[in-house]
Scaffold this active site. Structure first.
Site, short mmCIF file in Angstrom:
data_model
loop_
_atom_site.label_atom_id
_atom_site.label_comp_id
_atom_site.label_asym_id
_atom_site.label_seq_id
_atom_site.Cartn_x
_atom_site.Cartn_y
_atom_site.Cartn_z
CB CYS A 307 -0.84 0.08 1.27
SG CYS A 307 -1.97 -1.27 1.46
NE ARG A 403 -9.59 -2.90 -1.89
CZ ARG A 403 -8.77 -2.60 -0.90
NH1 ARG A 403 -7.80 -1.73 -1.07
NH2 ARG A 403 -8.93 -3.16 0.28
#
Ligand code: XMP
Length: 492
Positions: A307, A403
């Site tokens: 991430c 998302r």
């Protein structure tokens, strides 16, 4: 300088895995005896509190089958069209079915050699013989056929078959089916409806295979459990997943405290039979917005190994504090909590449960296994598998933008603002071994705290704060590691 600091920066501290350790407590619990049964959502329990991430380099049907067979849950990613998603879910649901519904059958007028060829082609060693209307007339096996083949091959199946067939109806249990097989010395039992019409088949091989997986996550019909991710605004996909038999639908969004997401998640929940887990979130307020309708809450704003959300957006919550905040609210509503992202070791996973989670979701931990879909890459003689964030450029190109609440469909690649990276992770072999190490380590943690079950562990767990000197002390130090441990690598 006695001017006061701005109140803006009088801020609370949030903690993550390395900041704390579980305080050891008096115990009579041997790790192997610690029960890991848990709830992943209101109506779905698991023997193993571990989920594989909904990422296109982690979970498709192969991973989901392996996870469910070993007691956990795979969550199939959503970078695929709806038809393919349905096929993937059906593969999982069919994998270990007691009653095979897609039965290879023989026709009474076929010749034995035709049936012999068909059985070899289909990889079966016997077949029910059915007439018009699927009425069961007999059953034929390789053993029945053999003597006929030796003297010629044009005899009809109706000659060679056994016509006294032992059948059962659809609510037969595995034990009852086995008893029938032992009593009549047979290996397969056709399943029939009231009119003696074939609706399925139970085989000895199938029953024995199911026994091997005694921890498996199964639904009320004995089929493997399957999770699937859908976008926050994809009601049609959610309906299709529900119709295909998914047990848990995960509303998959990087920021589920977006109020449009809260609204559509609520609509999806009202529309499907499956449990609906909503995420990701990382705060008490987000949990309050969702806990009155969600069957589970998933926590993680930017802790994942791939991430870059926190770096790109400057926003996020250290994972252990995020889990604890959400769990405080969830407990009042009896909603299970899943800690998603940032877990590198089994110690991190059990700390997440100590902070209030009921289960953990892992991406990088499983991405190097055989069952993960990523390709194997060899570099300097060492094997790796591809692992990429669902917010990386590559994953966004294949449909992952939603998302991150980004409309990338009409954008050029160079206009993307990604929130993840594309990477590689060491190749690991079968996922079963990784899961074994993960669960064994979590059970050790339960032993140190003296808890024989997950709910008891959540109650007894207490944390101590670790200094940076303490963090160094945690890891092997002042030695040269000569043999790699199966559950520890010093970080690459
Ligand atoms: P681990 O640490 O287990 O994390 O590899 C897996 C989880 O990370 C999330 N995820 C992302 N988060 N950008 C993000 O900020 C991304 O590109 C990305 N892809 C996955 C996700 O929650 C997953 O389960």
């Amino acid at each position: 300088n006695d001017r006061p600091f701005s109140a803006k920066l009088e801020v609370p501290e949030a903690l993550t895995f390395d900041d704390v350790l579980l305080r050891p407590k008096e115990s009579r619990v041997e790790p192997d005896d610690a029960a890991t049964e848990t709830h992943v959502s209101k109506n779905v329990s698991l023997n193993v509190p571990v989920l594989s991430a909904a990422m296109d380099t982690v979970t498709e049907s192969e991973m989901a089958i392996a996870m469910a067979r070993h007691g956990g849950l795979g969550v199939i990613h959503r970078n695929m069209d709806v038809d393919r998603m349905v096929t993937e879910i059906e593969r999982v649901k069919r994998a270990d079915e007691l009653i095979i519904r897609d039965v290879v059958t023989a026709d009474p007028d076929q010749t034995v050699s035709e049936v012999d060829a068909m059985m070899q082609r289909e990889g079966v060693s016997g077949a029910p013989v059915v007439g018009d209307d699927d009425e069961v007339l007999g059953i034929i096996s390789a053993t029945d056929i053999r003597p006929y083949l030796e003297v010629g091959d044009s005899d009809a199946v109706s000659e060679a078959m056994t016509d006294e067939v032992i059948t059962a109806d659809a609510d037969v249990s595995p034990r009852e089916a086995l008893e029938l097989m032992y009593e009549h010395k047979i290996e397969r039992v056709p399943i029939v409806d009231d009119g003696d019409r074939l609706i399925g088949l139970v085989t000895m091989q199938g029953i024995l295979q199911r026994r091997e997986f005694d921890q498996a996550a199964r639904d009320e019909n004995g089929r493997l459990r399957c999770g699937v991710a859908v976008g926050p605004f994809e009601e049609d996909r959610a309906k299709a997943a529900d119709d295909a038999g998914a047990d848990v639908i995960f509303i998959d969004c990087a920021h589920a405290h977006n109020l449009d997401v809260v609204d559509t998640a609520r609509d999806i929940k009202a529309d499907v039979d499956a449990d609906v887990v909503v995420g990701n979130i990382g705060t008490r307020e987000a949990a309050e917005a969702l806990a009155d309708f969600a069957d589970g809450l998933k926590v993680g704003i930017g802790p994942g190994s791939i991430c870059t959300t926190r770096i790109v957006s400057g926003s996020g919550m250290p994972q252990l504090s995020a889990v604890a905040e959400v769990a405080d609210v969830a407990a009042e509503h009896d909603v299970p909590v899943i800690a998603d992202g940032g877990i590198r070791y089994s110690g991190d996973a059990i700390k997440a449960i100590g902070a209030g989670a009921d289960a953990v979701m892992l991406g990088s931990y499983f991405a190097g296994t055989d069952e993960a879909p990523g390709r194997i890459i060899t570099r300097n003689g060492k094997k790796y598998k591809q692992y990429r964030g669902m917010g990386s450029v590559g994953a966004m190109k294949s449909g992952g933008g939603e998302r991150y609440l980004k409309d990338v469909e009409d954008q050029d690649e160079e206009d993307y603002v990604p929130e993840g990276v594309e990477a590689a992770t060491p190749y690991q072999g079968p996922v079963e071994n990784e899961l074994h190490q993960m669960v064994g380590g979590m059970q050790s943690g339960m032993g140190y705290v003296g808890a024989s079950s997950i709910p008891e562990f959540k109650e007894r767990a207490e944390f101590v704060r670790v200094s940076s000197a303490g963090q160094q002390e945690n890891h092997p130090h002042d030695v040269l590691i000569t043999d790699e441990a199966p559950n520890y690598s010093p970080g690459e």
